[in-house]
Design an enzyme around this catalytic site. Structure first.
Site, PDB file in Angstrom:
ATOM      1  N   ASN A 138      71.451  78.498   0.277  1.00 41.89           N
ATOM      2  CA  ASN A 138      71.139  79.874   0.689  1.00 41.89           C
ATOM      3  C   ASN A 138      70.379  79.833   2.019  1.00 41.89           C
ATOM      4  O   ASN A 138      69.323  79.202   2.116  1.00 41.89           O
ATOM      5  CB  ASN A 138      70.297  80.516  -0.423  1.00 41.89           C
ATOM      6  N   HIS A 149      66.465  82.384   4.550  1.00 37.48           N
ATOM      7  CA  HIS A 149      65.144  82.240   5.172  1.00 37.48           C
ATOM      8  C   HIS A 149      65.174  81.576   6.545  1.00 37.48           C
ATOM      9  O   HIS A 149      64.161  81.548   7.241  1.00 37.48           O
ATOM     10  CB  HIS A 149      64.170  81.605   4.188  1.00 37.48           C
ATOM     11  N   HIS A 192      72.148  86.570   1.143  1.00 37.32           N
ATOM     12  CA  HIS A 192      71.865  87.846   0.474  1.00 37.32           C
ATOM     13  C   HIS A 192      71.642  88.913   1.530  1.00 37.32           C
ATOM     14  O   HIS A 192      70.654  88.863   2.260  1.00 37.32           O
ATOM     15  CB  HIS A 192      70.613  87.663  -0.398  1.00 37.32           C
ATOM     16  N   ARG A 214      70.326  92.083   2.047  1.00 37.28           N
ATOM     17  CA  ARG A 214      69.505  93.069   1.336  1.00 37.28           C
ATOM     18  C   ARG A 214      69.644  94.431   1.988  1.00 37.28           C
ATOM     19  O   ARG A 214      69.928  94.531   3.174  1.00 37.28           O
ATOM     20  CB  ARG A 214      68.037  92.629   1.345  1.00 37.28           C
ATOM     21  N   ARG A 268      66.085  92.582   5.658  1.00 39.43           N
ATOM     22  CA  ARG A 268      64.859  91.869   6.061  1.00 39.43           C
ATOM     23  C   ARG A 268      65.148  90.447   6.550  1.00 39.43           C
ATOM     24  O   ARG A 268      64.360  89.873   7.262  1.00 39.43           O
ATOM     25  CB  ARG A 268      63.835  91.842   4.933  1.00 39.43           C
ATOM     26  N   GLU A 311      75.620  87.541  -1.721  1.00 39.23           N
ATOM     27  CA  GLU A 311      74.755  88.154  -2.734  1.00 39.23           C
ATOM     28  C   GLU A 311      74.484  89.588  -2.328  1.00 39.23           C
ATOM     29  O   GLU A 311      74.108  89.845  -1.178  1.00 39.23           O
ATOM     30  CB  GLU A 311      73.414  87.425  -2.797  1.00 39.23           C
ATOM     31  N   THR A 362      64.069  88.377  -5.328  1.00 39.32           N
ATOM     32  CA  THR A 362      64.753  88.896  -6.517  1.00 39.32           C
ATOM     33  C   THR A 362      63.962  88.478  -7.755  1.00 39.32           C
ATOM     34  O   THR A 362      63.982  87.322  -8.151  1.00 39.32           O
ATOM     35  CB  THR A 362      66.201  88.365  -6.575  1.00 39.32           C
ATOM     36  N   GLU A 383      75.301  83.800 -13.040  1.00 40.44           N
ATOM     37  CA  GLU A 383      74.310  82.887 -12.462  1.00 40.44           C
ATOM     38  C   GLU A 383      73.004  83.130 -13.205  1.00 40.44           C
ATOM     39  O   GLU A 383      72.482  84.253 -13.221  1.00 40.44           O
ATOM     40  CB  GLU A 383      74.136  83.140 -10.960  1.00 40.44           C
ATOM     41  N   HIS A 434      67.293  79.929  -8.247  1.00 46.92           N
ATOM     42  CA  HIS A 434      66.043  80.625  -7.903  1.00 46.92           C
ATOM     43  C   HIS A 434      64.839  79.727  -8.195  1.00 46.92           C
ATOM     44  O   HIS A 434      64.632  79.304  -9.323  1.00 46.92           O
ATOM     45  CB  HIS A 434      65.855  81.953  -8.649  1.00 46.92           C
TER      46      HIS A 434
HETATM   47  N1  PXP Z   1      70.511  82.794  -6.510  1.00 46.62           N
HETATM   48  C1  PXP Z   1      70.270  84.111  -6.345  1.00 46.62           C
HETATM   49  C2  PXP Z   1      71.171  85.082  -7.027  1.00 46.62           C
HETATM   50  C3  PXP Z   1      69.207  84.553  -5.524  1.00 46.62           C
HETATM   51  O1  PXP Z   1      68.975  85.872  -5.386  1.00 46.62           O
HETATM   52  C4  PXP Z   1      68.423  83.599  -4.850  1.00 46.62           C
HETATM   53  C5  PXP Z   1      67.337  84.044  -3.935  1.00 46.62           C
HETATM   54  O2  PXP Z   1      67.848  84.863  -2.933  1.00 46.62           O
HETATM   55  C6  PXP Z   1      68.736  82.237  -5.026  1.00 46.62           C
HETATM   56  C7  PXP Z   1      69.765  81.864  -5.873  1.00 46.62           C
HETATM   57  C8  PXP Z   1      67.987  81.164  -4.310  1.00 46.62           C
HETATM   58  O3  PXP Z   1      66.653  81.176  -4.695  1.00 46.62           O
HETATM   59  P1  PXP Z   1      65.613  80.309  -3.859  1.00 46.62           P
HETATM   60  O4  PXP Z   1      65.608  80.867  -2.471  1.00 46.62           O
HETATM   61  O5  PXP Z   1      64.331  80.527  -4.581  1.00 46.62           O
HETATM   62  O6  PXP Z   1      66.077  78.901  -3.904  1.00 46.62           O
END
Ligand code: PXP
Length: 241
Positions: A7, A10, A43, A45, A49, A70, A101, A151, A190
């Site tokens: 992901n 960030h 994602h 959003r 952001r 996402e 989330t 998931e 997550h």
């Molecule tokens: N899976 C989903 C559905 C998420 O919303 C997120 C966070 O955006 C992640 C995985 C990844 O989580 P993390 O950034 O904490 O590794």
């Protein structure tokens, strides 16, 4: 084999702190894939952001690996997904005030509205997953609304301490088994990091983990030394000439 979806949200968070183009989440996606990731997750959003519409379009265009979009189940996001046509969409709950989330989607409460989103995405060939808590009732509901993939939210496991860790891991294992029994493909993600990923990765029913924040944070430690060394060299050579 257990797939890794990286992901890149960030990377965009850091870029947006200065409003420019660096660091670019698309460039980060290419590095992640070259390092062994199987796919890229982002994602979009509602408040934009981190990832923006144009990031999503560029990820789809410039990255050849599967893209997991996402999104909240809203008409705005559905329209974008149908335009961008990613490999996959993961439907997540979203509250503007949350830092991240915070919990899974309430598939049980989503009913026919959720079923409609799932159907419209699947109709154009997008693989749809629902981000849900590791709760058998949510898995049953995911099956009912027609999602082929779930998931499991690993946040409670990742944040647990003491005896809570085994308890939360047990919930994930039970949920993964339940998903398999229902014929649902099962992913998780997550809050996963180097210390807590092992027991989750060992759950045999899981086929994909999506990991973001920790990897981007850890990249600072892996890469900051090299960035400073390059800057030092450039400064020193400018003075030497
Ligand atoms: N899976 C989903 C559905 C998420 O919303 C997120 C966070 O955006 C992640 C995985 C990844 O989580 P993390 O950034 O904490 O590794």
């Amino acid at each position: 084999m257990l797939r890794l979806g990286v992901n890149v949200d960030h990377v965009a968070t850091i870029r947006n702190a200065r409003g420019g183009t660096h660091p670019d989440p698309v460039a980060a996606a290419k590095i992640a894939l070259a390092a062994g990731a199987d796919g890229i997750t982002a994602h979009l959003r509602e408040d934009r952001r981190h990832i923006r519409d144009d990031d999503m379009r560029r990820l789809r265009r410039e990255v050849t690996a599967p893209l997991n979009f996402e999104m909240a189940a809203t008409s705005e996001m559905l329209e974008l997904a149908l335009e961008i046509l990613p490999h996959a969409c993961c439907l997540v709950p979203e509250r503007r005030t949350e830092v991240t989330t915070e919990g899974g989607l309430d598939a049980a409460a989503g009913g026919s509205t959720l079923a409609d989103y799932v159907a419209r995405l699947r109709k154009v060939g997008i693989r749809v997953s629902l981000f849900i808590d590791p709760d058998p009732r949510q898995l049953d509901a995911a099956k009912r609304v027609g999602a082929p993939v779930v998931e499991l939210h690993t946040g409670s496991y990742a944040h647990a301490a003491g005896s809570g860790v085994a308890l939360e891991l047990g919930r994930l294992k039970t949920a993964a088994r339940h998903a398999a029994a229902l014929g649902l493909e099962c992913h998780a993600g997550h809050g996963l990091d180097f210390d807590n990923v092992g027991p989750v990765a060992a759950i045999p029913e899981l086929v994909e983990l999506n990991i973001g924040h920790f990897l981007v944070g850890e990249a600072v430690f892996g890469g900051l030394g090299g960035s400073v060394r390059t800057m030092r060299r450039l400064m020193d050579s400018a003075r030497a000439t």
